[in-house]
Enzyme design. Structure first.
Site, short mmCIF file in Angstrom:
data_model
loop_
_atom_site.label_atom_id
_atom_site.label_comp_id
_atom_site.label_asym_id
_atom_site.label_seq_id
_atom_site.Cartn_x
_atom_site.Cartn_y
_atom_site.Cartn_z
N TRP A 339 0.82 -1.16 -0.04
CA TRP A 339 -0.06 -0.23 0.02
C TRP A 339 0.88 1.20 0.00
O TRP A 339 0.44 2.39 -0.27
CB TRP A 339 -0.75 0.05 1.14
CG TRP A 339 -0.15 0.17 2.51
CD1 TRP A 339 0.95 -0.28 3.22
CD2 TRP A 339 -0.76 1.10 3.54
NE1 TRP A 339 1.21 -0.05 4.27
CE2 TRP A 339 0.16 0.91 4.70
CE3 TRP A 339 -1.74 2.10 3.84
CZ2 TRP A 339 0.14 1.76 5.96
CZ3 TRP A 339 -1.90 2.83 4.88
CH2 TRP A 339 -0.89 2.67 5.81
N ASP A 340 2.00 0.96 0.44
CA ASP A 340 3.19 2.26 0.37
C ASP A 340 3.11 3.07 -0.91
O ASP A 340 2.95 4.24 -0.92
CB ASP A 340 4.70 1.65 0.22
CG ASP A 340 4.81 0.75 1.64
OD1 ASP A 340 3.82 0.14 2.02
OD2 ASP A 340 6.11 0.84 2.08
N GLU A 478 0.72 -2.75 12.70
CA GLU A 478 0.84 -4.40 12.65
C GLU A 478 1.16 -4.96 14.11
O GLU A 478 1.14 -6.27 14.01
CB GLU A 478 1.72 -4.58 11.65
CG GLU A 478 1.46 -4.08 10.16
CD GLU A 478 2.28 -4.46 9.17
OE1 GLU A 478 3.54 -4.76 9.51
OE2 GLU A 478 1.93 -4.40 8.03
N LYS A 590 2.54 0.44 16.27
CA LYS A 590 3.63 0.49 15.33
C LYS A 590 3.97 1.96 14.73
O LYS A 590 5.02 2.21 14.51
CB LYS A 590 3.79 -0.91 14.41
CG LYS A 590 4.75 -0.89 13.48
CD LYS A 590 4.42 -2.23 12.63
CE LYS A 590 5.89 -2.37 11.73
NZ LYS A 590 5.73 -3.43 10.67
N GLN A 591 2.72 2.21 14.24
CA GLN A 591 3.00 3.26 13.21
C GLN A 591 1.48 4.34 13.14
O GLN A 591 0.43 3.59 13.57
CB GLN A 591 3.22 2.84 11.83
CG GLN A 591 2.18 1.93 11.14
CD GLN A 591 2.81 1.07 10.05
OE1 GLN A 591 3.15 -0.16 10.42
NE2 GLN A 591 2.62 1.71 8.79
C1 BGC Z 1 4.85 -1.55 7.49
C2 BGC Z 1 3.82 -1.52 6.47
C3 BGC Z 1 4.59 -1.37 5.14
C4 BGC Z 1 5.64 -2.05 4.80
C5 BGC Z 1 6.50 -1.97 3.78
C6 BGC Z 1 5.81 -2.49 7.19
O1 BGC Z 1 6.84 -2.38 8.32
O2 BGC Z 1 4.06 -1.81 8.90
O3 BGC Z 1 3.00 -0.53 6.61
O4 BGC Z 1 3.63 -1.41 4.17
O5 BGC Z 1 6.40 -2.15 6.18
O6 BGC Z 1 7.21 -0.66 3.89
#
Ligand code: BGC
Length: 774
Positions: A339-340, A478, A590-591
Site C-alpha cells: 500500500w506504500d 501491525e 507500530k505506526q
Molecule cells: C509496515 C507496512 C509497510 C511495509 C513496507 C511495514 O513495516 O508496517 O505498513 O507497508 O513495512 O514498507
C-alpha cells in the site's frame, strides 16, 4: 584538449549529496542512498572496483525470481553488475582497502541524476593516481546505463590497465539464477530470470592519453574479463566510457537483437549526446517536482533527495510494474509492492506527473484478476488486493519470518491486512479528482472502485442490530493482529463503498454509452450501488462523540497503557522489549493508524476531531515503521503544531539520510520519501484538492521563511509560493478555464490561466485575494 568526464557536476551544493572519505561499514547504506535508477533499471552505487562489503546489485523493474526458500516468494532478480571496473597501475590494483587514500569523495548530483566519484590514491610504490568516475541510468533512454572513468597519472610513467569482468562472472549472488548464457560474446550478456530473458549489450569508447594517438592503446578480452591498457606519463590522463543497452523479453520479442541494435544506435550518437539528453530529462522533471525551501537547508536537501528517488523509481511507459517498498535501490522486501505505493508515493506523481500516476494505477488494473482470485479464495466477492505483490499481482507475502530472538513467526498480513483494497480505491479517486480523466475511469478506474466496493460489501458482517462490522483484520498498526473494526479499515472501506457508488452515477451520466459496456463487463446489478451505500452507512466507525476519538479497534481503549514516548530512544524496538504478547495487550502502536486516517480523510471531520486524535495517538506511536514519522509531520503541520511537525519532518528525513532505523542498507524507503513530500505539500502548504480547484492552509515550519512548489491540477501547472504572511498562486498554463483558489475556510477567488493571485494575512485572518501584477 585535456581529457575529462563527459559532464561537469551541477555546482550548487544544495543539489549534492556528498559522502566524504571511505568507511567500509557504511558501504551498504551508501550504495542505497546514492543509487541510480530510471524506473526500468536501478543500480546500487557500489564502488566500481568492489570492496569486502560491496553489494553491486542491478535490478530491472518487474523482473522477479523465486528465492530458493519457497516461503520467501519471488524477489527482484539481481542482474549482472554493469559497473564493475578494476584499475591497475603496473599490475598493482587500486583499492580503498589496501592503498593510501589521499582523497575520496562520492557525490550524488540530484539535479542531473549523476553519480560522481573523485579518488586520489597512492600505491605501494608511491605512485599517485587521480581517478574520477561518472555513472548514470538514463532518464532520457531508460534502456541505457552509462559509465565513464578518467584516470590521470600524477607522478609516474607506467602502464595503466582497466579490467571489466564479463557477464555474470561477478554476480556474487546467492540467488540461484540468473544463469549466464553459455555462448561467449564479448559484447553481449544474456541471462535468464525465471521465464524472462535479459540481454545486456555492452559498448566501450576509449580515449587514449591526450598527447598520443590510439597507438598506445591495447584491448584484450578473454572468456572472463575485458582488459584495456595504456602507457601513461606524468600529468597524462586516459578515459574509458562504457555504455550498456538492456532489453528483456518483457519489452522485446528478441531482447538480444533489440539490445544490440539499440547499442549501435546510441554509440552512433556519442556518449556526450547521451549524457546531455539524460541531464535535460532531469531538468524537465525538476521544473515541476522541485520544492524550494528558504531558511532550512537541511529540509531543502531532504526534499530534493526524496523527489530524486521518487522520480528515479517510476517508469510511465510500463503499466505492468509498480514501485516496491525500496524502489530499485536494494533487496529489502524482495522488491514487493505494498500500500506504500498508493498511499505514500502516488500523491507525488499525481501532482507532478499524472501520466506516471496513471501508469501505477494501471498496474492495479492489470492485476485485478489476481485480486479477484484472492477475494474468492477467502470466500468474498469483488477484489482483495495482495498485501505484497510482484509482477502478477498474486500474493507474495512471505509466510514466516525469523524474529530477532530466533523464533520463526508466522506473518499474517496477507491473510488479514485488507485495507490495501481501499487504499488502491482511494488512489483511483484522488487521480480522478486531480486529473478529471474520465477515460481512465471508463477503462480501468471504475472497475477498480466497483470491484473493491464489492469486496467490502461482502467482507462486512451485518449484525442483527443493523450495524456492519469488519472483523479479524490488521490495520496499519501491525502490532495488533486479528482485531475487529479497525477504524482505519472501516472508514476507508466506507469511503470506498460510497465513492464506488458515486463513480457509477458519474459514469452513467457523463459517459452513458461507455457505461453500458462497462456495467455489462462488470455484470453490475442495478441495486448494487444502493446496497454499497447501505453497508457504508451501517459500518461501525469506532467514533466516540463525547471525546471526539476514534477507537483504533474494538477494545483498544481497555488495553494496557505503556510509556512509548520514553521508550523511543531505546535501541531496541518496543515490541521486542515488551515481547509480542504484552505488545498485543498494550496500547503501543507500530505506526500512524488513526493518524493516517486523519491525513487521508481530513475533510470528513472538523479540526477538533483531528486534534483530539493526534493528541491521543501520537504518544502511543513507536514509529516501528518508516511510514510513520512523515504522516505525523503532515498532520501536526495541518494542526499548526509546527514545532512538532518539524521534529517529525526531520525524523522522516533521517530514515535514509542518517539511517536512523538502521536498515537503509536494504534500499531507500520509498514510502517515507513520498510521505516527506506530502508533509511539505499537504501539511506545510496545507493543499487540498477539490473538484473545482484547490484550497491551501499554510503552516510554515520554524525557520522556514518561504516554501514554493508546483502542482498540476486538471491540465494546469499551479505555482504555489507560501510566505510567512502571504500566499501566491500562479497559473502557468495558458489554455484552460478558471479554477477556484481558496484559503481553507477562508477567502477564495477564481483564477485564470497565465495570471497570479496573492492573498495576505491581516492580523489573524486572511484578507482578500488580489491579482498580482506581471
Ligand atoms: C509496515 C507496512 C509497510 C511495509 C513496507 C511495514 O513495516 O508496517 O505498513 O507497508 O513495512 O514498507
Amino acid at each position: 584538449m585535456a581529457i575529462d568526464l563527459p559532464m561537469a557536476l551541477f555546482s550548487d551544493p544544495e543539489w549534492q549529496m556528498i559522502e566524504e572519505g571511505f568507511n567500509l561499514v557504511r558501504e551498504h547504506e551508501v550504495e542505497s542512498i546514492f543509487a541510480l535508477a530510471n524506473g526500468y533499471l536501478g543500480t546500487r552505487a557500489s564502488l566500481e572496483e568492489g570492496s569486502r562489503l560491496s553489494q553491486p546489485d542491478t535490478f530491472a523493474a518487474g523482473i522477479y525470481i523465486n528465492e530458493p526458500a519457497a516461503e520467501l516468494g519471488p524477489s527482484l532478480a539481481r542482474l549482472p553488475d554493469c559497473a564493475h571496473l578494476e584499475i591497475a597501475i603496473a599490475d598493482e590494483l587500486l583499492s580503498l582497502e589496501t592503498g593510501k587514500v589521499l582523497e575520496h569523495r562520492r557525490i550524488l548530483d540530484l539535479r542531473q541524476g549523476l553519480l560522481w566519484r573523485e579518488w586520489r590514491q597512492q600505491d605501494s610504490m608511491g605512485r599517485i593516481s587521480q581517478v574520477r568516475f561518472l555513472r548514470l541510468a538514463s532518464l532520457a533512454d531508460r534502456h541505457v546505463i552509462i559509465q565513464s572513468v578518467v584516470i590521470k597519472a600524477e607522478n609516474y610513467s607506467e602502464r595503466v590497465e582497466l579490467f571489466a569482468p564479463f557477464g555474470n562472472a561477478d554476480a556474487r549472488s546467492e540467488q540461484k539464477a540468473p544463469l549466464v548464457s553459455s555462448a561467449y560474446d564479448p559484447a553481449m550478456v544474456t541471462v535468464r530470470a525465471g521465464k524472462t530473458s535479459i540481454a545486456i549489450a555492452k559498448g566501450w569508447v576509449p580515449q587514449p592519453p591526450s598527447n598520443r594517438g590510439s597507438a598506445g592503446e591495447d584491448r584484450l578480452s578473454d572468456h572472463t574479463k575485458e582488459r584495456w591498457s595504456w602507457e601513461v606519463g606524468p600529468g597524462e590522463a586516459v578515459r574509458l566510457d562504457r555504455v550498456a543497452a538492456v532489453y528483456t523479453s518483457r519489452d522485446a520479442e528478441d531482447p538480444t537483437n533489440a539490445a544490440r541494435l539499440h547499442l549501435a544506435e546510441i554509440l552512433d550518437r556519442g556518449v556526450s549526446a547521451l549524457v546531455r539528453a539524460h541531464v535535460d530529462a532531469w531538468r524537465v522533471h525538476w521544473s515541476i517536482a522541485d520544492i524550494q525551501i528558504l531558511g532550512d537547508d537541511e529540509a531543502q536537501r531532504a526534499l530534493r533527495f526524496a523527489a530524486y528517488h521518487l522520480m528515479a523509481a517510476a517508469n510511465p511507459a510500463d503499466e505492468h510494474v509498480s514501485i516496491g517498498a525500496r524502489g530499485l535501490t536494494g533487496r529489502a522486501y524482495g522488491g514487493h509492492i505494498f500500500w506504500d505505493t498508493e498511499i505514500y508515493m502516488l500523491p507525488f506523481y499525481l501532482l507532478t506527473d499524472p501520466p506516471t500516476a496513471r501508469t501505477l494505477l494501471m498496474y492495479r488494473y492489470h492485476t485485478l484478476d489476481a485480486a479477484r482470485r484472492k477475494a474468492k479464495a477467502h470466500g468474498y466477492e469483488g477484489a482483495l488486493y495482495a498485501w505484497e505483490s510482484a509482477d502478477t499481482g498474486e500474493e507474495t507475502t512471505p509466510r514466516t519470518t525469523v524474529a530477532p530472538d530466533g523464533r520463526i513467526v508466522s506473518i499474517l498480513t496477507s491473510e488479514q491486512e485488507h485495507h490495501v483494497s481501499a487504499d488502491v480505491a482511494y488512489a483511483v479517486w484522488q487521480y480522478w479528482l486531480v486529473t478529471g480523466d474520465e477515460d481512465f475511469m471508463v477503462d480501468a478506474g471504475g472497475d477498480i472502485l466497483i470491484e473493491t466496493a464489492r469486496f467490502w460489501a461482502s467482507r462486512a458482517q451485518m449484525d442483527a442490530d443493523g450495524c456492519a462490522h469488519i472483523r479479524g483484520v490488521i490495520g496499519p498498526d501491525e502490532y495488533h493482529e486479528a482485531v475487529d473494526d479497525n477504524a482505519y479499515t472501516n472508514m476507508m472501506a466506507r469511503w470506498n463503498l460510497n465513492r464506488a457508488a458515486d463513480a457509477v452515477s458519474l459514469l452513467k451520466h457523463e459517459r452513458p454509452a461507455d457505461w453500458e459496456q462497462q456495467s455489462k463487463r462488470l455484470a453490475l446489478a442495478a441495486d448494487e450501488p444502493a446496497a454499497w451505500r447501505r453497508v457504508a452507512a451501517a459500518l461501525v466507525t469506532g467514533f466516540h462523540p463525547d471525546s471526539g476519538l476514534f477507537e483504533q479497534f474494538q477494545g483498544y481503549f481497555e488495553l494496557e497503557p505503556v510509556d512509548v514516548v520514553s521508550h523511543r530512544n531505546c535501541a531496541m524496538p518496543i515490541d521486542l522489549c515488551l515481547g509480542p504478547e504484552r505488545t498485543r495487550l498494550s496500547k503501543a502502536i507500530k505506526q500512524a493508524d488513526v493518524i493516517t486516517l486523519s491525513a487521508l480523510l481530513w475533510d470528513e471531520w472538523p479540526d477538533a476531531v483531528h486534534q483530539a486524535n493526534f493528541d491521543y495517538y501520537e504518544p502511543q506511536a513507536a514509529h516501528g515503521s518508516s511510514l510513520s514519522p512523515a504522516l505525523h509531520a503532515l498532520v501536526a503541520a495541518r494542526l499548526g503544531r509546527v514545532e512538532h511537525a518539524l521534529d517529525y519532518f526531520r525524523q522522516g528525513a533521517e530514515i535514509d539520510l542518517a539511517n536512523n532505523m538502521g536498515n537503509a542498507a536494504g534500499g531507500v524507503h520509498m514510502a517515507a520519501l513520498g510521505g516527506l513530500w506530502q508533509a511539505a505539500v499537504f501539511g506545510v502548504a496545507g493543499l487540498r484538492i477539490r473538484e473545482d480547484g484547490i484550497a491551501l492552509d499554510p503552516h510554515l515550519l520554524p525557520g522556514w521563511t518561504e516554501m514554493s512548489c508546483s502542482v498540476r491540477w486538471r491540465g494546469r501547472i499551479l505555482r504555489l509560493v507560501i510566505g510567512v504572511d502571504t500566499v501566491e498562486v500562479g497559473i502557468e498554463t495558458q489554455d484552460s478555464g478558471e479554477l477556484k483558489i481558496a484559503i481553507v475556510d477562508g477567502p477564495f477567488c477564481f483564477g485564470h490561466p497565465g495570471r497570479r493571485y496573492i492573498v495576505e494575512r491581516e492580523g489573524l485572518a486572511w484578507g482578500a485575494w488580489k491579482e498580482a501584477d506581471g
